[in-house]
Motif scaffolding. Structure first.
Motif, PDB file in Angstrom:
ATOM      1  N   GLN A   8      12.326  -8.191   2.957  1.00 54.94           N
ATOM      2  CA  GLN A   8      12.498  -9.771   3.516  1.00 54.94           C
ATOM      3  C   GLN A   8      11.460 -10.268   4.499  1.00 54.94           C
ATOM      4  OE1 GLN A   8      14.730 -12.040   2.487  1.00 54.94           O
ATOM      5  NE2 GLN A   8      15.451 -10.538   1.078  1.00 54.94           N
ATOM      6  N   ALA A   9      10.986  -9.519   5.257  1.00 53.84           N
ATOM      7  CA  ALA A   9       9.835  -9.826   5.944  1.00 53.84           C
ATOM      8  C   ALA A   9       8.480  -9.964   5.093  1.00 53.84           C
ATOM      9  CB  ALA A   9       9.228  -8.834   6.975  1.00 53.84           C
ATOM     10  N   ASP A  10       8.042  -9.051   4.282  1.00 50.79           N
ATOM     11  CA  ASP A  10       7.191  -9.223   3.389  1.00 50.79           C
ATOM     12  C   ASP A  10       7.380 -10.389   2.574  1.00 50.79           C
ATOM     13  OD1 ASP A  10       4.855  -8.395   1.947  1.00 50.79           O
ATOM     14  OD2 ASP A  10       5.811  -6.796   0.749  1.00 50.79           O
ATOM     15  N   ASN A  11       8.714 -10.869   1.934  1.00 47.15           N
ATOM     16  CA  ASN A  11       8.983 -11.679   1.016  1.00 47.15           C
ATOM     17  C   ASN A  11       8.433 -13.175   1.731  1.00 47.15           C
ATOM     18  OD1 ASN A  11       9.804 -10.272  -0.981  1.00 47.15           O
ATOM     19  ND2 ASN A  11      12.060 -10.538  -0.428  1.00 47.15           N
ATOM     20  N   TYR A  12       8.616 -13.056   3.191  1.00 43.64           N
ATOM     21  CA  TYR A  12       8.371 -14.368   3.869  1.00 43.64           C
ATOM     22  C   TYR A  12       7.003 -14.506   4.467  1.00 43.64           C
ATOM     23  CZ  TYR A  12      13.161 -16.111   4.116  1.00 43.64           C
ATOM     24  OH  TYR A  12      14.522 -16.538   3.892  1.00 43.64           O
ATOM     25  N   GLY A  13       6.159 -13.595   3.885  1.00 43.84           N
ATOM     26  CA  GLY A  13       4.581 -13.435   4.344  1.00 43.84           C
ATOM     27  C   GLY A  13       4.288 -12.993   5.557  1.00 43.84           C
ATOM     28  N   HIS A  20      -4.013 -10.830   1.037  1.00 35.88           N
ATOM     29  CA  HIS A  20      -2.603 -10.207   0.608  1.00 35.88           C
ATOM     30  C   HIS A  20      -2.729  -8.815   0.814  1.00 35.88           C
ATOM     31  CE1 HIS A  20       1.124 -10.940  -1.440  1.00 35.88           C
ATOM     32  NE2 HIS A  20       1.195  -9.636  -2.116  1.00 35.88           N
ATOM     33  N   ASN A  21      -3.448  -8.636   1.746  1.00 37.55           N
ATOM     34  CA  ASN A  21      -3.409  -7.120   2.480  1.00 37.55           C
ATOM     35  C   ASN A  21      -2.539  -6.839   3.443  1.00 37.55           C
ATOM     36  OD1 ASN A  21      -5.724  -6.287   0.643  1.00 37.55           O
ATOM     37  ND2 ASN A  21      -7.162  -7.125   1.978  1.00 37.55           N
ATOM     38  N   THR A  22      -2.017  -5.535   3.727  1.00 41.72           N
ATOM     39  CA  THR A  22      -1.049  -5.343   4.677  1.00 41.72           C
ATOM     40  C   THR A  22      -1.795  -5.172   5.962  1.00 41.72           C
ATOM     41  OG1 THR A  22       0.300  -4.056   3.140  1.00 41.72           O
ATOM     42  CG2 THR A  22       0.571  -3.696   5.490  1.00 41.72           C
ATOM     43  N   LYS A  23      -1.061  -6.218   6.965  1.00 40.35           N
ATOM     44  CA  LYS A  23      -1.269  -5.858   8.163  1.00 40.35           C
ATOM     45  C   LYS A  23      -0.590  -4.830   8.984  1.00 40.35           C
ATOM     46  CE  LYS A  23      -1.686 -11.190   8.722  1.00 40.35           C
ATOM     47  NZ  LYS A  23      -1.167 -12.305   9.583  1.00 40.35           N
ATOM     48  N   ALA A 107       4.534   1.955   7.356  1.00 40.27           N
ATOM     49  CA  ALA A 107       3.434   1.356   7.608  1.00 40.27           C
ATOM     50  C   ALA A 107       2.234   2.492   7.144  1.00 40.27           C
ATOM     51  CB  ALA A 107       3.209   1.365   9.292  1.00 40.27           C
ATOM     52  N   ALA A 108       2.502   3.832   7.254  1.00 37.18           N
ATOM     53  CA  ALA A 108       1.431   4.699   6.767  1.00 37.18           C
ATOM     54  C   ALA A 108       1.742   4.687   5.304  1.00 37.18           C
ATOM     55  CB  ALA A 108       1.963   5.918   7.050  1.00 37.18           C
ATOM     56  N   PHE A 109       2.865   4.491   4.772  1.00 37.85           N
ATOM     57  CA  PHE A 109       2.843   4.486   3.214  1.00 37.85           C
ATOM     58  C   PHE A 109       2.302   3.253   2.764  1.00 37.85           C
ATOM     59  CE2 PHE A 109       5.206   2.279  -0.324  1.00 37.85           C
ATOM     60  CZ  PHE A 109       4.930   3.215  -1.400  1.00 37.85           C
ATOM     61  N   SER A 110       2.693   1.937   3.274  1.00 35.63           N
ATOM     62  CA  SER A 110       2.043   0.752   2.633  1.00 35.63           C
ATOM     63  C   SER A 110       0.465   0.841   2.742  1.00 35.63           C
ATOM     64  CB  SER A 110       2.714  -0.544   3.639  1.00 35.63           C
ATOM     65  OG  SER A 110       4.002  -0.532   3.279  1.00 35.63           O
ATOM     66  N   VAL A 111      -0.081   1.193   4.031  1.00 37.90           N
ATOM     67  CA  VAL A 111      -1.583   1.036   3.942  1.00 37.90           C
ATOM     68  C   VAL A 111      -2.135   1.997   3.104  1.00 37.90           C
ATOM     69  CG1 VAL A 111      -3.460   1.167   5.695  1.00 37.90           C
ATOM     70  CG2 VAL A 111      -1.419   0.134   6.480  1.00 37.90           C
ATOM     71  N   CYS A 112      -1.661   3.077   3.086  1.00 38.51           N
ATOM     72  CA  CYS A 112      -2.366   4.090   2.263  1.00 38.51           C
ATOM     73  C   CYS A 112      -2.237   4.081   0.818  1.00 38.51           C
ATOM     74  CB  CYS A 112      -1.686   5.625   2.267  1.00 38.51           C
ATOM     75  SG  CYS A 112      -2.193   6.206   4.160  1.00 38.51           S
TER      76      CYS A 112
END
Length: 225
Positions: A8-13, A20-23, A107-112
């Motif tokens: 949901q947090a991702d859906n809200y940007g 569109h890169n992960t912070k 966080a590790a999964f998303s960034v990697c």
């Protein structure tokens, strides 16, 4: 529950920049919050599970023995003896454990995965980068989670007084200090090997299927459009 809050947090940007890169910081913070919420909700069952698994024959018993014959009896007994809040004894340990574990894992999964996809690594199969990134997430989660697992287990399984307060540890920091003083820093990594082999299949399946479901959702949205 944790992934639902994170998505949901991702859906809200909240989790991504203008490209569109992960912070990483945002991803880690939301992972902490989502893990904490899951830990709060699941704490009573974790308490009962820990006490049931620790119970054994008097000949080989180690630590406090609570003697619950089953889950429902344990929940009822704890409630009758210590009230509703008694079911959440040690919840702060579980919440911190889940907070650290979920944040480091996601966080590790998303960034990697994002880095692998952007650099065309492991693109032989559609979900190979998700598989590799989830393994990195599992290693990261195990290293950050194991110390909290040790603390959480001891908080849940300690004997309590008539007011429902622990007899050995007053809380997370008291437990951590006593473990460090009496057993040393390496005591926080007791069981790290089995912990990894438990976390790895769970993390890989969870995150790869999550990636698949997100792609499936996008396909449905495209068809609707």
């Amino acid at each position: 529950m944790g992934l639902g809050i994170y998505q949901q947090a991702d859906n809200y940007g909240i989790l991504r920049d203008e490209k569109h890169n992960t912070k990483f910081a945002n991803s880690f913070a939301v992972g902490c919050i989502s893990g904490m919420c899951g830990g709060l909700v699941g704490s009573p069952l974790q308490l009962v599970k820990t006490q049931l698994m620790s119970y054994s024959s008097k000949k080989i018993a180690v630590g406090t023995q609570h003697g619950h014959p089953g889950m429902m009896h344990a929940l009822s007994r704890i409630y009758m003896k210590n009230g509703l809040l008694g079911l959440w004894r040690g919840a702060h340990g579980m919440m911190m454990r889940n907070s650290v574990g979920s944040a480091s894992q996601i966080a590790a999964f998303s960034v990697c995965k994002e880095w692998m996809d952007n650099n065309n690594m492991f693109q032989q199969s559609k979900y190979l980068s998700a598989f590799m990134a989830s393994n990195i997430g599992a290693i990261t989660k195990t290293l950050t989670l194991t110390p909290m697992d040790v603390i959480m287990t001891r908080l849940y399984n300690q004997a309590i007084d008539a007011q429902g307060r622990g007899l050995f540890y007053e809380g997370i920091w008291d437990c951590a200090k006593k473990i460090t003083k009496t057993e040393g820093i390496l005591a926080f990594y007791k069981g790290v090997g089995p912990s990894y082999f438990r976390q790895a299949p769970h993390t890989v399946l969870l995150l790869v299927f999550w990636d698949m479901l997100k792609d499936l959702q996008k396909s449905f949205q495209t068809l609707k459009a």
